[in-house]
Design an enzyme around this catalytic site. Sequence first.
Site, PDB file in Angstrom:
ATOM      1  N   CYS A  97      55.639  63.140  58.532  1.00 40.14           N
ATOM      2  CA  CYS A  97      56.483  64.328  58.697  1.00 40.14           C
ATOM      3  C   CYS A  97      57.642  64.314  57.697  1.00 40.14           C
ATOM      4  O   CYS A  97      57.431  64.544  56.511  1.00 40.14           O
ATOM      5  CB  CYS A  97      56.944  64.453  60.139  1.00 40.14           C
ATOM      6  SG  CYS A  97      57.525  66.123  60.552  1.00 40.14           S
ATOM      7  N   HIS A 180      51.959  63.799  62.820  1.00 38.12           N
ATOM      8  CA  HIS A 180      52.482  62.621  63.520  1.00 38.12           C
ATOM      9  C   HIS A 180      51.361  61.902  64.272  1.00 38.12           C
ATOM     10  O   HIS A 180      51.194  62.119  65.483  1.00 38.12           O
ATOM     11  CB  HIS A 180      53.529  63.045  64.556  1.00 38.12           C
ATOM     12  CG  HIS A 180      54.831  63.499  64.021  1.00 38.12           C
ATOM     13  ND1 HIS A 180      55.869  62.629  63.739  1.00 38.12           N
ATOM     14  CD2 HIS A 180      55.285  64.751  63.735  1.00 38.12           C
ATOM     15  CE1 HIS A 180      56.915  63.324  63.303  1.00 38.12           C
ATOM     16  NE2 HIS A 180      56.586  64.611  63.291  1.00 38.12           N
ATOM     17  N   GLU A 182      51.479  59.063  65.344  1.00 38.47           N
ATOM     18  CA  GLU A 182      52.126  58.180  66.318  1.00 38.47           C
ATOM     19  C   GLU A 182      52.504  58.897  67.605  1.00 38.47           C
ATOM     20  O   GLU A 182      52.832  58.245  68.611  1.00 38.47           O
ATOM     21  CB  GLU A 182      53.381  57.527  65.711  1.00 38.47           C
ATOM     22  CG  GLU A 182      54.625  58.393  65.668  1.00 38.47           C
ATOM     23  CD  GLU A 182      54.663  59.414  64.534  1.00 38.47           C
ATOM     24  OE1 GLU A 182      55.697  60.065  64.357  1.00 38.47           O
ATOM     25  OE2 GLU A 182      53.628  59.548  63.828  1.00 38.47           O
TER      26      GLU A 182
END
Length: 228
Positions: A97, A180, A182
Amino acid sequence: MKVLIVLNYATDKLWGQLTIESFSDHIRKHAPDAEIDVCHLAGGEDLPSSSKYDLVVLSGGTFNLISDVPLPWVEQVLGLIRQIAKDNSGTKLLGFCWGHQATQFALGGKLDVLNKSNIGIETIDLTTEGQSFFEGQSSLKIHKYHKRVVSEPAPGFKLLGRNNEILLSESGNIITFQGHPELTAEIARNLLDSDDGSYVDNSTVSSTTAPHDGLYIWDRLMKFVTNT
């Protein structure tokens, strides 16, 4: 393996700690003995030298690289990126990002602003090179939470995801994602709940609980990091 996670945000909200844990868990799944240092750079901590690390991870963040004068910590991130790109000493860099945008910006790419923030899980179509890198996958589902994008990649980067979503350096040591991998449904919910309106009030929000490819993406990234 020595890993440095650079946090480009400063928050005491739950999502901040959950994000650190997510990064660490994904890394240790593939490198159980990894030594992981976390630098709260945007929170005022000093940035260590990248030469100590096999992997540097750049988190998301909100600083506006397009119009704001870079703060000292932002200059440090940009310098770190340029050093890793210049040295090509074996240190791998993952940017997500804001980390994706900062990497491209630092190395000569261009950024732009969306009309509406993009929040939720989105399907990213892969290029031919992206399909090769991701073992035959034609697309990836990934969490998004952003309102700025890379409009022109930096020189020396190959397009793995269409619309500059995933970029790999020709040197083979830097890969960046607009999305993202994660994020989890829990982290996304906490982000939405704590948003001050700067993203959510002008956004297109899709599902944050639908199936996504975060686990697979991290599996492939850790193979990239460890050359396996």
